[in-house]
Write a protein that holds these residues in place. Structure first.
Motif, mmCIF file in Angstrom:
data_model
loop_
_atom_site.group_PDB
_atom_site.id
_atom_site.type_symbol
_atom_site.label_atom_id
_atom_site.label_comp_id
_atom_site.label_asym_id
_atom_site.label_seq_id
_atom_site.Cartn_x
_atom_site.Cartn_y
_atom_site.Cartn_z
ATOM 1 N N ASN A 1 27.809 12.662 -32.915
ATOM 2 C CA ASN A 1 28.252 14.043 -32.826
ATOM 3 C C ASN A 1 28.368 14.587 -34.253
ATOM 4 O OD1 ASN A 1 29.417 16.447 -32.103
ATOM 5 N ND2 ASN A 1 31.392 15.578 -31.551
ATOM 6 N N ARG A 2 27.489 15.522 -34.623
ATOM 7 C CA ARG A 2 27.505 16.093 -35.966
ATOM 8 C C ARG A 2 27.396 15.019 -37.043
ATOM 9 N NH1 ARG A 2 31.846 17.831 -33.510
ATOM 10 N NH2 ARG A 2 33.194 16.868 -35.028
ATOM 11 N N GLY A 3 26.634 13.974 -36.797
ATOM 12 C CA GLY A 3 26.461 12.928 -37.789
ATOM 13 C C GLY A 3 27.576 11.895 -37.812
ATOM 14 N N HIS A 4 28.536 12.020 -36.925
ATOM 15 C CA HIS A 4 29.644 11.069 -36.846
ATOM 16 C C HIS A 4 29.613 10.369 -35.500
ATOM 17 C CE1 HIS A 4 31.817 12.572 -40.387
ATOM 18 N NE2 HIS A 4 31.494 13.776 -39.989
ATOM 19 N N THR A 5 30.094 9.154 -35.495
ATOM 20 C CA THR A 5 30.282 8.505 -34.204
ATOM 21 C C THR A 5 31.547 9.075 -33.562
ATOM 22 O OG1 THR A 5 31.655 6.719 -35.076
ATOM 23 C CG2 THR A 5 29.259 6.354 -35.060
ATOM 24 N N LEU A 6 31.706 8.815 -32.300
ATOM 25 C CA LEU A 6 32.890 9.309 -31.599
ATOM 26 C C LEU A 6 34.157 8.681 -32.169
ATOM 27 C CD1 LEU A 6 31.488 9.330 -27.961
ATOM 28 C CD2 LEU A 6 31.889 11.297 -29.447
ATOM 29 N N ALA A 7 34.079 7.425 -32.615
ATOM 30 C CA ALA A 7 35.243 6.769 -33.221
ATOM 31 C C ALA A 7 35.660 7.489 -34.498
ATOM 32 C CB ALA A 7 34.937 5.303 -33.511
ATOM 33 N N GLU A 8 34.694 7.941 -35.285
ATOM 34 C CA GLU A 8 35.011 8.680 -36.508
ATOM 35 C C GLU A 8 35.651 10.031 -36.181
ATOM 36 O OE1 GLU A 8 31.697 7.040 -39.653
ATOM 37 O OE2 GLU A 8 31.067 8.476 -38.125
ATOM 38 N N ASP A 9 35.200 10.646 -35.118
ATOM 39 C CA ASP A 9 35.817 11.905 -34.684
ATOM 40 C C ASP A 9 37.276 11.679 -34.293
ATOM 41 O OD1 ASP A 9 33.562 13.408 -35.155
ATOM 42 O OD2 ASP A 9 32.927 13.462 -33.058
ATOM 43 N N GLU A 10 37.535 10.570 -33.594
ATOM 44 C CA GLU A 10 38.903 10.252 -33.198
ATOM 45 C C GLU A 10 39.769 10.029 -34.438
ATOM 46 O OE1 GLU A 10 40.025 10.121 -29.708
ATOM 47 O OE2 GLU A 10 38.184 11.268 -29.848
ATOM 48 N N GLU A 11 39.202 9.398 -35.459
ATOM 49 C CA GLU A 11 39.927 9.165 -36.705
ATOM 50 C C GLU A 11 40.304 10.498 -37.367
ATOM 51 O OE1 GLU A 11 41.779 6.942 -39.633
ATOM 52 O OE2 GLU A 11 40.791 6.113 -37.867
ATOM 53 N N GLU A 12 39.388 11.436 -37.363
ATOM 54 C CA GLU A 12 39.671 12.761 -37.913
ATOM 55 C C GLU A 12 40.791 13.440 -37.130
ATOM 56 O OE1 GLU A 12 36.163 15.220 -38.281
ATOM 57 O OE2 GLU A 12 35.030 13.543 -39.122
ATOM 58 N N HIS A 13 40.736 13.356 -35.811
ATOM 59 C CA HIS A 13 41.781 13.948 -34.971
ATOM 60 C C HIS A 13 43.133 13.293 -35.266
ATOM 61 C CE1 HIS A 13 38.378 14.626 -31.830
ATOM 62 N NE2 HIS A 13 38.291 15.475 -32.835
ATOM 63 N N LEU A 14 43.117 11.983 -35.415
ATOM 64 C CA LEU A 14 44.333 11.231 -35.706
ATOM 65 C C LEU A 14 44.948 11.700 -37.024
ATOM 66 C CD1 LEU A 14 46.162 8.942 -34.765
ATOM 67 C CD2 LEU A 14 44.625 7.344 -35.889
ATOM 68 N N ASN A 15 44.115 11.881 -38.039
ATOM 69 C CA ASN A 15 44.612 12.342 -39.335
ATOM 70 C C ASN A 15 45.251 13.727 -39.234
ATOM 71 O OD1 ASN A 15 43.817 10.018 -40.692
ATOM 72 N ND2 ASN A 15 41.800 10.843 -41.167
ATOM 73 N N ILE A 16 44.642 14.607 -38.471
ATOM 74 C CA ILE A 16 45.195 15.948 -38.276
ATOM 75 C C ILE A 16 46.571 15.867 -37.618
ATOM 76 C CG2 ILE A 16 44.929 18.121 -36.986
ATOM 77 C CD1 ILE A 16 41.837 17.698 -37.384
ATOM 78 N N LEU A 17 46.664 15.075 -36.561
ATOM 79 C CA LEU A 17 47.939 14.945 -35.851
ATOM 80 C C LEU A 17 48.999 14.288 -36.730
ATOM 81 C CD1 LEU A 17 46.725 13.908 -32.284
ATOM 82 C CD2 LEU A 17 47.635 16.119 -33.007
#
Length: 73
Positions: free
Chosen positions: A48-64
């Motif tokens: 997704n946009r050059g990231h794996t879904l796990a990397e997206d979850e990591e980004e979401h985690l950092n935001i939260l």
């Protein structure tokens, strides 16, 4: 005094929601990392946009985490 209590309740509710979100993102990241490990054909890993879904979850985690720290501090 009642106004302060209402604000405290709102803060507690927001923190509880963020804690649930943190848990959900952690579990999602763990799930996607395990799935990636088990996937023999790398083309089967959703990107997704050059990231794996796990990397997206990591980004979401950092935001939260930042939001949680902001409210907690």
């Amino acid at each position: 005094m009642a106004r302060k209590t209402a604000k405290k309740e709102q803060l507690d509710t927001a923190l509880a929601a963020l804690e649930q979100g943190l848990h959900t993102e952690q579990e999602g990241r763990r799930f996607y990392l395990e799935a990636e490990e088990k996937t023999a054909d790398r083309s089967g890993i959703p990107i997704n946009r050059g990231h794996t879904l796990a990397e997206d979850e990591e980004e979401h985690l950092n935001i939260l985490q930042r939001e949680y720290a902001s409210l907690k501090g």
